[in-house]
Design an enzyme around this catalytic site. Sequence first.
Site, short mmCIF file in Angstrom:
data_model
loop_
_atom_site.label_atom_id
_atom_site.label_comp_id
_atom_site.label_asym_id
_atom_site.label_seq_id
_atom_site.Cartn_x
_atom_site.Cartn_y
_atom_site.Cartn_z
N ALA A 80 0.82 -1.23 0.00
CA ALA A 80 0.00 0.00 0.00
C ALA A 80 0.85 1.27 0.00
O ALA A 80 0.30 2.37 -0.01
CB ALA A 80 -0.93 -0.01 1.22
N THR A 81 2.17 1.13 0.00
CA THR A 81 3.02 2.33 0.09
C THR A 81 3.30 2.98 -1.26
O THR A 81 4.00 3.98 -1.32
CB THR A 81 4.37 1.96 0.74
OG1 THR A 81 4.94 0.89 -0.02
CG2 THR A 81 4.21 1.55 2.19
N VAL A 116 6.67 -9.37 3.22
CA VAL A 116 5.83 -10.55 2.96
C VAL A 116 6.64 -11.85 2.88
O VAL A 116 6.09 -12.93 2.97
CB VAL A 116 4.93 -10.41 1.70
CG1 VAL A 116 3.91 -9.31 1.86
CG2 VAL A 116 5.77 -10.22 0.44
N ASN A 145 -1.47 -7.53 -3.35
CA ASN A 145 -0.90 -6.66 -4.37
C ASN A 145 0.63 -6.54 -4.27
O ASN A 145 1.28 -6.27 -5.28
CB ASN A 145 -1.56 -5.27 -4.21
CG ASN A 145 -0.82 -4.18 -4.93
OD1 ASN A 145 -0.89 -4.09 -6.16
ND2 ASN A 145 -0.09 -3.35 -4.19
N SER A 151 -1.05 -10.18 -13.62
CA SER A 151 -0.42 -9.32 -14.64
C SER A 151 -0.65 -9.95 -16.00
O SER A 151 -0.88 -11.16 -16.11
CB SER A 151 1.09 -9.25 -14.37
OG SER A 151 1.78 -8.63 -15.44
N TYR A 180 10.02 -13.33 -13.66
CA TYR A 180 8.88 -12.48 -13.28
C TYR A 180 7.59 -13.07 -13.88
O TYR A 180 6.57 -13.20 -13.19
CB TYR A 180 9.08 -11.03 -13.73
CG TYR A 180 7.87 -10.17 -13.41
CD1 TYR A 180 7.52 -9.91 -12.08
CD2 TYR A 180 7.04 -9.67 -14.42
CE1 TYR A 180 6.38 -9.17 -11.77
CE2 TYR A 180 5.91 -8.92 -14.11
CZ TYR A 180 5.58 -8.67 -12.78
OH TYR A 180 4.46 -7.94 -12.47
N VAL A 232 1.46 -0.28 -16.26
CA VAL A 232 0.95 0.77 -15.37
C VAL A 232 2.15 1.58 -14.90
O VAL A 232 3.13 1.00 -14.40
CB VAL A 232 0.26 0.17 -14.11
CG1 VAL A 232 -0.46 1.26 -13.34
CG2 VAL A 232 -0.68 -0.96 -14.48
N GLU A 248 6.12 2.77 -9.47
CA GLU A 248 7.56 2.60 -9.18
C GLU A 248 8.07 1.24 -9.64
O GLU A 248 9.22 0.88 -9.40
CB GLU A 248 7.80 2.80 -7.68
CG GLU A 248 7.54 4.23 -7.25
CD GLU A 248 7.57 4.44 -5.75
OE1 GLU A 248 8.11 3.58 -5.02
OE2 GLU A 248 7.06 5.47 -5.30
N PHE A 249 7.19 0.48 -10.29
CA PHE A 249 7.51 -0.89 -10.73
C PHE A 249 8.83 -0.96 -11.51
O PHE A 249 9.70 -1.78 -11.20
CB PHE A 249 6.33 -1.41 -11.58
CG PHE A 249 6.51 -2.76 -12.16
CD1 PHE A 249 6.15 -3.90 -11.45
CD2 PHE A 249 7.02 -2.94 -13.45
CE1 PHE A 249 6.30 -5.17 -11.99
CE2 PHE A 249 7.17 -4.20 -14.00
CZ PHE A 249 6.81 -5.32 -13.28
P1 NDP Z 1 5.25 -0.40 -6.95
O1 NDP Z 1 6.71 -0.68 -7.01
O2 NDP Z 1 4.81 1.00 -7.14
O3 NDP Z 1 4.63 -0.98 -5.60
C1 NDP Z 1 5.01 -2.23 -5.09
C2 NDP Z 1 4.47 -2.36 -3.67
O4 NDP Z 1 4.81 -3.66 -3.18
C3 NDP Z 1 5.07 -1.35 -2.72
O5 NDP Z 1 4.06 -0.82 -1.89
C4 NDP Z 1 6.06 -2.17 -1.90
O6 NDP Z 1 6.10 -1.66 -0.57
C5 NDP Z 1 5.40 -3.55 -1.90
N1 NDP Z 1 6.40 -4.60 -1.72
C6 NDP Z 1 7.39 -4.95 -2.55
N2 NDP Z 1 8.15 -5.91 -2.00
C7 NDP Z 1 7.62 -6.17 -0.78
C8 NDP Z 1 7.96 -7.06 0.28
N3 NDP Z 1 9.03 -7.87 0.20
N4 NDP Z 1 7.20 -7.06 1.39
C9 NDP Z 1 6.13 -6.24 1.50
N5 NDP Z 1 5.76 -5.39 0.53
C10 NDP Z 1 6.50 -5.35 -0.59
O7 NDP Z 1 4.60 -1.35 -8.07
P2 NDP Z 1 3.09 -1.55 -8.57
O8 NDP Z 1 2.13 -0.75 -7.80
O9 NDP Z 1 3.11 -1.41 -10.05
O10 NDP Z 1 2.94 -3.11 -8.26
C11 NDP Z 1 1.89 -3.64 -7.47
C12 NDP Z 1 1.52 -5.01 -8.02
O11 NDP Z 1 1.04 -4.85 -9.35
C13 NDP Z 1 2.68 -6.00 -8.10
O12 NDP Z 1 2.21 -7.26 -7.72
C14 NDP Z 1 3.04 -6.00 -9.60
O13 NDP Z 1 3.62 -7.22 -9.99
C15 NDP Z 1 1.66 -5.79 -10.19
N6 NDP Z 1 1.63 -5.30 -11.56
C16 NDP Z 1 2.22 -4.12 -11.90
C17 NDP Z 1 2.16 -3.67 -13.21
C18 NDP Z 1 2.82 -2.42 -13.67
O14 NDP Z 1 3.01 -2.26 -14.90
N7 NDP Z 1 3.20 -1.50 -12.78
C19 NDP Z 1 1.42 -4.43 -14.22
C20 NDP Z 1 0.88 -5.67 -13.76
C21 NDP Z 1 0.95 -6.07 -12.48
P3 NDP Z 1 7.43 -1.49 0.32
O15 NDP Z 1 8.58 -1.26 -0.61
O16 NDP Z 1 7.13 -0.31 1.21
O17 NDP Z 1 7.49 -2.76 1.07
C1 8X3 Z 2 3.91 -5.70 -15.09
C2 8X3 Z 2 3.63 -5.58 -16.55
O1 8X3 Z 2 4.68 -5.99 -18.85
O2 8X3 Z 2 6.00 -4.79 -17.20
O3 8X3 Z 2 3.46 -6.91 -14.59
O4 8X3 Z 2 5.63 -7.17 -16.97
S1 8X3 Z 2 5.08 -5.90 -17.42
#
Ligand code: NDP
Ligand code: 8X3
Length: 251
Positions: free
Chosen positions: A11-12, A60, A86, A139, A152, A185, A188-189
Amino acid sequence: MTKRTALITGATSGIGRATARVFANNGIQIILCGRRQSRLDSLSQELSDKTQVTTLNFDVRDKASVFQNIEDLPKTFSEIDILINNAGNAHGLDPIQSGSTEDWDAMLDINVKGLLYVSKAVIPGMLARSSGHIINIGSTAGKEVYPNGNVYCASKHAVDAINQGMRLDLNGKGIKVGAINPGLVETEFSEVRFKGDSQRAKKVYQGFTPLRPEDIAEIIWFAVTRPPHVNIADLTVMCLDQASSVVVHKR
Ligand code: NDP
Ligand code: 8X3
């Protein structure tokens, strides 16, 4: 309807944070989870005039910490109605022959095992109440494989399988299980994937209009507001310019 409680992992930032905001605007009580305490604190402060919020700081991957944190929730937050699985990231984008084993461990431990641990901690309460809703964030990478996406993509294919397995095993128990599978999306991914190289991360989303985290949050909200008999089982969403993991129309 009585006030519902949602636990959101990750959620951060990105999708999780946007979802927390939508939930708060709609009066859902929220348990914000993540590792970055300062972000948990600032989001909690931002949302607390709209709803009741508590925070849990755990990785996690840390099984004991996941179970202890969820078990120790204050009574007012202990009945979790909605679980948003998430938390997760990609780590690296390398061919299988040169990928880092640390990156592989991170993706499988966080995206797959972390999701399982949190689910195992939350599901018993849902079963006891014969009610609940679990949304697994998958995803497009869980539906196809793209070059250098190997592990991944494997982690997100595992989420797809776990989502199906959970739905089968919880069938008839009053618990909805479904996946939302986003395409690209802008969050910060890619910064995480490229280990802080923000120039490289920005390039991923240049030349087209990617999804925003708010777009996914609205879809999650749609899923959790369906009538009791309706379950969104599996939903894939891409931006207009994306046709598949590897076909993105860039200008
Ligand atoms: P962000 O990097 O913006 O957010 C990732 C979140 O996951 C952060 O809040 C982070 O919190 C948390 N996180 C990561 N590692 C851990 C850990 N070890 N323990 C607890 N929390 C963790 O990425 P997104 O919002 O894009 O990603 C969210 C989800 O969406 C993921 O599952 C990703 O695979 C999925 N997704 C993303 C896409 C994209 O293009 N962005 C597309 C498809 C799916 P903190 O670092 O504070 O722990
Ligand atoms: C995140 C989408 O295409 O960057 O799951 O893998 S992609």
